[in-house]
Write an enzyme that holds these catalytic residues in place. Structure first.
Site, mmCIF file in Angstrom:
data_model
loop_
_atom_site.group_PDB
_atom_site.id
_atom_site.type_symbol
_atom_site.label_atom_id
_atom_site.label_comp_id
_atom_site.label_asym_id
_atom_site.label_seq_id
_atom_site.Cartn_x
_atom_site.Cartn_y
_atom_site.Cartn_z
ATOM 1 N N HIS A 267 41.274 33.910 47.207
ATOM 2 C CA HIS A 267 41.296 33.471 48.615
ATOM 3 C C HIS A 267 41.962 34.555 49.465
ATOM 4 O O HIS A 267 41.505 35.681 49.483
ATOM 5 C CB HIS A 267 42.001 32.107 48.676
ATOM 6 C CG HIS A 267 41.940 31.384 49.981
ATOM 7 N ND1 HIS A 267 41.073 31.699 51.004
ATOM 8 C CD2 HIS A 267 42.682 30.335 50.440
ATOM 9 C CE1 HIS A 267 41.269 30.869 52.019
ATOM 10 N NE2 HIS A 267 42.234 30.035 51.714
ATOM 11 N N HIS A 309 31.170 34.838 48.680
ATOM 12 C CA HIS A 309 31.795 33.803 49.527
ATOM 13 C C HIS A 309 31.126 32.468 49.212
ATOM 14 O O HIS A 309 29.924 32.425 48.961
ATOM 15 C CB HIS A 309 31.612 34.151 51.011
ATOM 16 C CG HIS A 309 32.535 33.406 51.913
ATOM 17 N ND1 HIS A 309 32.282 32.121 52.318
ATOM 18 C CD2 HIS A 309 33.734 33.747 52.432
ATOM 19 C CE1 HIS A 309 33.280 31.723 53.085
ATOM 20 N NE2 HIS A 309 34.181 32.675 53.171
ATOM 21 N N ASP A 366 37.641 40.148 53.644
ATOM 22 C CA ASP A 366 38.737 40.893 53.000
ATOM 23 C C ASP A 366 38.349 42.299 52.575
ATOM 24 O O ASP A 366 39.217 43.092 52.207
ATOM 25 C CB ASP A 366 39.216 40.106 51.773
ATOM 26 C CG ASP A 366 39.840 38.791 52.195
ATOM 27 O OD1 ASP A 366 39.279 37.737 51.863
ATOM 28 O OD2 ASP A 366 40.854 38.842 52.906
HETATM 29 C C1 SDX Z 1 38.330 34.193 51.565
HETATM 30 O O1 SDX Z 1 36.410 29.673 52.019
HETATM 31 C C2 SDX Z 1 36.657 30.527 52.903
HETATM 32 O O2 SDX Z 1 36.189 30.449 54.021
HETATM 33 C C3 SDX Z 1 37.609 31.638 52.487
HETATM 34 C C4 SDX Z 1 37.833 32.723 53.523
HETATM 35 C C5 SDX Z 1 38.565 32.185 54.720
HETATM 36 O O3 SDX Z 1 38.452 32.794 55.797
HETATM 37 O O4 SDX Z 1 39.347 31.215 54.555
HETATM 38 O O5 SDX Z 1 36.597 33.252 53.949
HETATM 39 C C6 SDX Z 1 38.689 33.844 52.975
HETATM 40 O O6 SDX Z 1 38.913 33.652 50.671
HETATM 41 C C7 SDX Z 1 37.221 35.165 51.312
HETATM 42 C C8 SDX Z 1 36.900 35.324 49.793
HETATM 43 C C9 SDX Z 1 37.887 36.351 49.227
HETATM 44 N N1 SDX Z 1 37.805 36.391 47.768
HETATM 45 C C10 SDX Z 1 37.283 37.449 47.119
HETATM 46 O O7 SDX Z 1 36.799 38.436 47.674
HETATM 47 C C11 SDX Z 1 37.404 37.365 45.603
HETATM 48 C C12 SDX Z 1 36.070 37.764 44.957
HETATM 49 N N2 SDX Z 1 35.087 36.744 45.255
HETATM 50 C C13 SDX Z 1 34.868 35.709 44.251
HETATM 51 O O8 SDX Z 1 36.004 35.335 43.552
HETATM 52 C C14 SDX Z 1 33.962 34.587 44.753
HETATM 53 O O9 SDX Z 1 32.895 35.164 45.369
HETATM 54 C C15 SDX Z 1 34.523 33.529 45.685
HETATM 55 C C16 SDX Z 1 35.776 32.916 45.138
HETATM 56 C C17 SDX Z 1 34.808 34.106 47.027
HETATM 57 C C18 SDX Z 1 33.456 32.434 45.833
HETATM 58 O O10 SDX Z 1 33.336 31.813 44.596
HETATM 59 P P1 SDX Z 1 32.215 30.696 44.352
HETATM 60 O O11 SDX Z 1 31.557 30.281 45.628
HETATM 61 O O12 SDX Z 1 32.846 29.629 43.518
HETATM 62 O O13 SDX Z 1 31.097 31.474 43.589
HETATM 63 P P2 SDX Z 1 30.962 31.455 42.046
HETATM 64 O O14 SDX Z 1 32.272 31.800 41.429
HETATM 65 O O15 SDX Z 1 30.306 30.176 41.655
HETATM 66 O O16 SDX Z 1 29.966 32.679 41.787
HETATM 67 C C19 SDX Z 1 28.559 32.497 41.823
HETATM 68 C C20 SDX Z 1 28.023 33.637 40.943
HETATM 69 C C21 SDX Z 1 28.685 33.680 39.572
HETATM 70 O O17 SDX Z 1 27.765 34.315 38.702
HETATM 71 P P3 SDX Z 1 26.854 33.357 37.704
HETATM 72 O O18 SDX Z 1 27.802 32.467 36.954
HETATM 73 O O19 SDX Z 1 25.935 32.590 38.664
HETATM 74 O O20 SDX Z 1 26.115 34.349 36.831
HETATM 75 O O21 SDX Z 1 28.347 34.896 41.576
HETATM 76 C C22 SDX Z 1 29.220 35.630 40.728
HETATM 77 C C23 SDX Z 1 29.849 34.639 39.770
HETATM 78 O O22 SDX Z 1 30.217 35.294 38.565
HETATM 79 N N3 SDX Z 1 30.230 36.238 41.613
HETATM 80 C C24 SDX Z 1 30.697 37.475 41.493
HETATM 81 C C25 SDX Z 1 31.566 37.651 42.577
HETATM 82 N N4 SDX Z 1 31.615 36.530 43.308
HETATM 83 C C26 SDX Z 1 30.791 35.643 42.711
HETATM 84 N N5 SDX Z 1 30.470 38.438 40.570
HETATM 85 C C27 SDX Z 1 31.120 39.607 40.759
HETATM 86 N N6 SDX Z 1 31.983 39.859 41.777
HETATM 87 C C28 SDX Z 1 32.220 38.904 42.706
HETATM 88 N N7 SDX Z 1 33.074 39.130 43.733
#
Ligand code: SDX
Length: 426
Positions: A267, A309, A366
Site C-alpha cells: 500500500h 493496482h 507510487d
Molecule cells: C497504493 O487501493 C488503493 O487505491 C491504493 C492506493 C491509494 O491511493 O490508496 O492507490 C495506493 O497502494 C498503490 C499500490 C502500491 N503497491 C505497489 O505498487 C505494490 C506492488 N503491487 C502489487 O502488490 C499489487 O499490484 C497490488 C497490491 C497493488 C494489487 O494487488 P491485487 O489487486 O490483489 O492484485 P493481485 O495480487 O491479485 O495480482 C493479480 C495478478 C497476480 O498474478 P496471477 O496470480 O494472476 O498470475 O497480477 C500479478 C499477481 O502476481 N501482479 C504482479 C504485480 N501486481 C500484481 N506481478 C508482478 N509485479 C506486480 N507489481
C-alpha cells in the site's frame, strides 16, 4: 435505490431472494445483499473485497478502466493544475469548492491549529534517533487523543469538525518533527505567515542559524504530490479508518490505525519500496530484463513495486501527473536524472511485456513519487509519512461521511468457517 431487482436462486434448496439494486452517479450499480442470509441462508464470499461496496460515498470516484479519478466530481488533472492542497481539503470535507472568502477563512482556521502541545515534543524525543518515522507518527497521532478530552465525542458534529482541522493542521508539524528527531536537529515551530506547503518545508529544512526559503518549483511539486495522494475511495487504509471509527473509537485512534495500515509495502509503503528497488537495480547492475523476469516468477516473492493496482486496469492518472512534475523538478533542481531514466526505461519495458499486459498492470501513484521526494531532499524513510500527511484529509473526510451516514453501523464482516467440526472434549 432503483426499481431494478436481481434475484438469487438456490435451486437445490428451492430458495430465492430478490435483491434491490442501487444506481450510482458513475460506475457499477450495487446489489443490496443485506437480507441474503435470511433469504437463502448463505453469505457472500469475497476475500480482499474485490467485488464488494463497503459503503456509499460521495467523495471520490475512480474509473479503473478509463484511468479516471474524480474528487467531488472534479478531475484530478484539473485539481492538480488549477487548485491547491488546502482548497482540495475544503472540497473533500465540504463537498464544494470554497469562494475566495471561504478559502481565506478556512486557511486562517487551519493555521490556528498548526502547533502541537509542548509535551508532544518530549514524547517524541523518547524514541531512538533511528526509529522509523512511520512508527513515531502512528504512535504520536494516537497520543494526540490524550490532549483533547474536551472534543472526542464522535456523535458531536462540532467535535468532529475541530478534530478534522486539528489533524489537517498538525500532520505537517508532526511529520517534520519525525524528520528533525532523526536528524538530531531542533524542532522548528510552524510559521503561520507561510502557506501550508511552504510551512512544512520550513519545519523540515530551516535551521535556527540561517534563513530558509524553498524554491517555488519545490513548493509546486510538493503541492501536486499532496493533492494526488489526498483520497482514493475505500483503499486499505481508508477502510481501516472507517472500520476502526465504526466502533465509535476516537478519530485520533482511527487515523492512527489508518497510518499503520498505510505503512505496508503493498500500500503506502510502496513508494519507499520502489526507490529501494530502483537503487538496487542501479547498484547491482542487474538488468531490467532480469528484474522483470523475477517479478513474473511465481516462485519468487518479488513484485515490481509501483506497478499494478486493485482498481486501475489502465494507467493510474496520478502516475501520469507525477511523471510530468518529475520532468519539471529534475530540470530545475537537478536530482537523480539517471534514476528517473532508469524508471522510465523500466516502465517502457514492463508495459511491452505480455505478462503485465495480460494482467493490466500499469505504473501506479507510487512509481514516480519517490523520485520527486528524493529530489526534494526528503529521505526514503519519510516517503510513507508524506503519503500519510497527504491522505489525512481523505481519511478524515471519509470518517466524517461515515458518521453522517444514516445507514452507519459498526462494521462486522462474517466468514466461511473451515475449521474442525463440533467435537466432544476428550
Ligand atoms: C497504493 O487501493 C488503493 O487505491 C491504493 C492506493 C491509494 O491511493 O490508496 O492507490 C495506493 O497502494 C498503490 C499500490 C502500491 N503497491 C505497489 O505498487 C505494490 C506492488 N503491487 C502489487 O502488490 C499489487 O499490484 C497490488 C497490491 C497493488 C494489487 O494487488 P491485487 O489487486 O490483489 O492484485 P493481485 O495480487 O491479485 O495480482 C493479480 C495478478 C497476480 O498474478 P496471477 O496470480 O494472476 O498470475 O497480477 C500479478 C499477481 O502476481 N501482479 C504482479 C504485480 N501486481 C500484481 N506481478 C508482478 N509485479 C506486480 N507489481
Amino acid at each position: 435505490m432503483s426499481d431494478r431487482i436481481v434475484s438469487i436462486v438456490d435451486d437445490v434448496a428451492g430458495r430465492r431472494i430478490d435483491c434491490p439494486v442501487y444506481e450510482p452517479t458513475h460506475g457499477a450499480p450495487a446489489l443490496d445483499i443485506r437480507k441474503i442470509q435470511g433469504g437463502i441462508g448463505m453469505w457472500t464470499y469475497d476475500p480482499g473485497f474485490t467485488s464488494t461496496a463497503s459503503c456509499s460515498s460521495a467523495i471520490t470516484y475512480i474509473d479503473g478502466d478509463k484511468g479516471e479519478l474524480l474528487h467531488r466530481g472534479y478531475t484530478i488533472e484539473d485539481l492538480t493544475e488549477k487548485s491547491n492542497y488546502l482548497e482540495v481539503c475544503y472540497l473533500l470535507l465540504n463537498g464544494e469548492l470554497p469562494s475566495a472568502q471561504e478559502f481565506n477563512q478556512y486557511e486562517a482556521l487551519i493555521k490556528n491549529h498548526t502547533m502541537v502541545h509542548e509535551n508532544i515534543r518530549d514524547f517524541m524525543t523518547g524514541f531512538r534517533y533511528d526509529a522509523h518515522p512511520m512508527a513515531i507518527l502512528s504512535a504520536t497521532v494516537a497520543a494526540l487523543a490524550s490532549f483533547y478530552h474536551d472534543s472526542l465525542d464522535v456523535t458531536n458534529a462540532e467535535h468532529r469538525t475541530i478534530t478534522a482541522h486539528r489533524l489537517i493542521a498538525k500532520m505537517p508539524t508532526l511529520a517534520a518533527m519525525c524528520y528533525r528527531l532523526h536528524r538530531g536537529q531542533p524542532f522548528m515551530y510552524p510559521k503561520n505567515n507561510l502557506g501550508y506547503v511552504e510551512n512544512f518545508l520550513h519545519m523540515m529544512f530551516a535551521v535556527p542559524a540561517e534563513d530558509y526559503k524553498p524554491s517555488p518549483t519545490a513548493v509546486k511539486a510538493l503541492e501536486t504530490m499532496l493533492i494526488l495522494h489526498a483520497d482514493h475511495e475505500q483503499n486499505a487504509s481508508t477502510s481501516t479508518v472507517r472500520l476502526a471509527g465504526s466502533s465509535g473509537a476516537n478519530p485520533f485512534a482511527s487515523i492512527a490505525a489508518g497510518i499503520a495500515c498505510l505503512w505496508g509495502p503493498a500500500h503506502g509503503g510502496a513508494n519507499e519500496a520502489v526507490m529501494n528497488m530502483l537503487d538496487s537495480i542501479a547498484a547491482s547492475g542487474e538488468s531490467i530484463e532480469s528484474t522483470i523476469a523475477r517479478a513474473k516468477d511465481k516462485n519468487d516473492p518479488f513484485r515490481l513495486m509501483g506497478f499494478g493496482h486493485r482498481v486501475y486496469k489502465n494507467f493510474d492518472p496520478r502516475a501520469r501527473c507525477i511523471e510530468k512534475v518529475c520532468h519539471d523538478l529534475l530540470d530545475e533542481l537537478g536530482g537523480d536524472q539517471p534514476l528517473f531514466q532508469l524508471a522510465r526505461e523500466l516502465e517502457q519495458k514492463t508495459l511491452a511485456d505480455e505478462y503485465f499486459q495480460e494482467r493490466k498492470l500499469y505504473p501506479n501513484v507510487d512509481f514516480y513519487s519517490g523520485i520527486i521526494l528524493r529530489a526534494l531532499d526528503i529521505p526514503m524513510n519519510m516517503f510513507t509519512v508524506m503519503f500519510a500527511m497527504a491522505r489525512t484529509v481523505g481519511w478524515v473526510a471519509q470518517w466524517q461521511e461515515m458518521h453522517e451516514d444514516p445507514e452507519f453501523r459498526i462494521g462486522r464482516p462474517r466468514q466461511l468457517y473451515t475449521g474442525p467440526a463440533r467435537r466432544p472434549y476428550p
